[in-house]
Design a protein around this motif. Structure first.
Motif, mmCIF file in Angstrom:
data_model
loop_
_atom_site.group_PDB
_atom_site.id
_atom_site.type_symbol
_atom_site.label_atom_id
_atom_site.label_comp_id
_atom_site.label_asym_id
_atom_site.label_seq_id
_atom_site.Cartn_x
_atom_site.Cartn_y
_atom_site.Cartn_z
ATOM 1 N N THR A 83 9.124 0.494 1.560
ATOM 2 C CA THR A 83 8.065 0.077 2.470
ATOM 3 C C THR A 83 7.115 1.257 2.620
ATOM 4 O OG1 THR A 83 9.324 0.764 4.420
ATOM 5 C CG2 THR A 83 9.506 -1.547 3.769
ATOM 6 N N SER A 84 5.863 0.968 2.857
ATOM 7 C CA SER A 84 4.858 2.029 2.914
ATOM 8 C C SER A 84 4.569 2.523 4.317
ATOM 9 C CB SER A 84 3.559 1.536 2.268
ATOM 10 O OG SER A 84 3.793 1.275 0.912
ATOM 11 N N ASP A 106 7.844 -0.730 9.270
ATOM 12 C CA ASP A 106 8.289 -1.926 8.558
ATOM 13 C C ASP A 106 9.572 -1.626 7.795
ATOM 14 O OD1 ASP A 106 6.029 -3.536 9.287
ATOM 15 O OD2 ASP A 106 4.857 -2.335 7.883
ATOM 16 N N THR A 107 10.527 -2.538 7.909
ATOM 17 C CA THR A 107 11.823 -2.327 7.262
ATOM 18 C C THR A 107 12.230 -3.566 6.479
ATOM 19 O OG1 THR A 107 13.010 -3.093 9.224
ATOM 20 C CG2 THR A 107 12.605 -0.732 9.057
ATOM 21 N N PHE A 108 13.095 -3.349 5.482
ATOM 22 C CA PHE A 108 13.641 -4.455 4.719
ATOM 23 C C PHE A 108 14.773 -5.115 5.498
ATOM 24 C CE2 PHE A 108 11.951 -1.887 1.110
ATOM 25 C CZ PHE A 108 11.031 -2.829 0.686
ATOM 26 N N GLY A 155 19.013 2.429 2.844
ATOM 27 C CA GLY A 155 18.438 2.632 4.168
ATOM 28 C C GLY A 155 17.532 1.470 4.512
ATOM 29 N N GLN A 156 16.833 1.574 5.620
ATOM 30 C CA GLN A 156 15.985 0.483 6.081
ATOM 31 C C GLN A 156 14.675 0.361 5.310
ATOM 32 O OE1 GLN A 156 16.957 -1.855 8.312
ATOM 33 N NE2 GLN A 156 18.910 -0.800 8.144
ATOM 34 N N PHE A 186 11.529 -9.073 4.884
ATOM 35 C CA PHE A 186 11.348 -8.000 5.857
ATOM 36 C C PHE A 186 11.996 -8.376 7.182
ATOM 37 C CE2 PHE A 186 7.785 -7.961 2.901
ATOM 38 C CZ PHE A 186 7.822 -6.660 2.456
ATOM 39 N N TRP A 187 12.505 -7.369 7.851
ATOM 40 C CA TRP A 187 13.128 -7.566 9.163
ATOM 41 C C TRP A 187 12.055 -7.852 10.202
ATOM 42 C CZ3 TRP A 187 17.800 -8.567 10.675
ATOM 43 C CH2 TRP A 187 18.093 -8.499 12.036
#
Length: 142
Positions: free
Chosen positions: A46-47, A51-53, A77-78, A105-106
């Motif tokens: 993620t950039s 924002d997290t996966f 990791g996230q 995305f979470w």
């Protein structure tokens, strides 16, 4: 921390394709290839730090040109996901023209297909990263 240094290849940013429907939310991501003397590792990051996966990686993946869909099935990791088939992706990247990602995305359960990432500059970037990694492995001059 491993105490090792690597050189990175980072693709241009991409985001979910707004024409694919669903609850579009701009979340930028990019391909990242870590290159060290011992080899290369493929991932998607993620950039942004906010924002997290999603923890559910099922259905996430990468597609290079018209090749088979390769699952993203390793969580680093996230903010980073990778693939147990990373070597297969790295082998195909020099010949690819573009890559598309399918990401979750979470906290959303929806899978999003991204806009394509142009990979035409990958071969040159890989060569420069290899030179960078080789220079890091040389003993420093006194």
């Amino acid at each position: 921390m491993t105490g090792k240094t690597a050189c990175l290849i980072i693709s241009p940013v991409t985001s979910p394709d707004p024409t694919k429907g669903g609850d579009f939310k701009f979340i930028p991501a990019h391909l990242v290839i870590s290159v060290s003397e011992s080899g290369s590792t493929f991932g998607v990051r993620t950039s942004t730090d906010k924002d997290t996966f999603h923890n559910n990686l099922n259905g996430m993946g990468v597609k290079l040109d018209n090749l088979d869909f390769v699952p993203l099935d390793v969580k680093g990791g996230q903010h980073v996901v990778g693939s147990s088939q990373g070597p297969k992706i790295l082998e195909a990247l020099p010949k690819a023209r573009n890559a598309r990602l399918r990401l979750r995305f979470w906290p959303y359960d929806t899978l999003y297909d991204t806009l394509p990432i142009n990979t035409s500059g990958y071969a040159g970037a890989a060569e420069r990263a290899k030179q960078c990694a080789e220079s890091l492995s040389r003993p420093a001059a006194n």
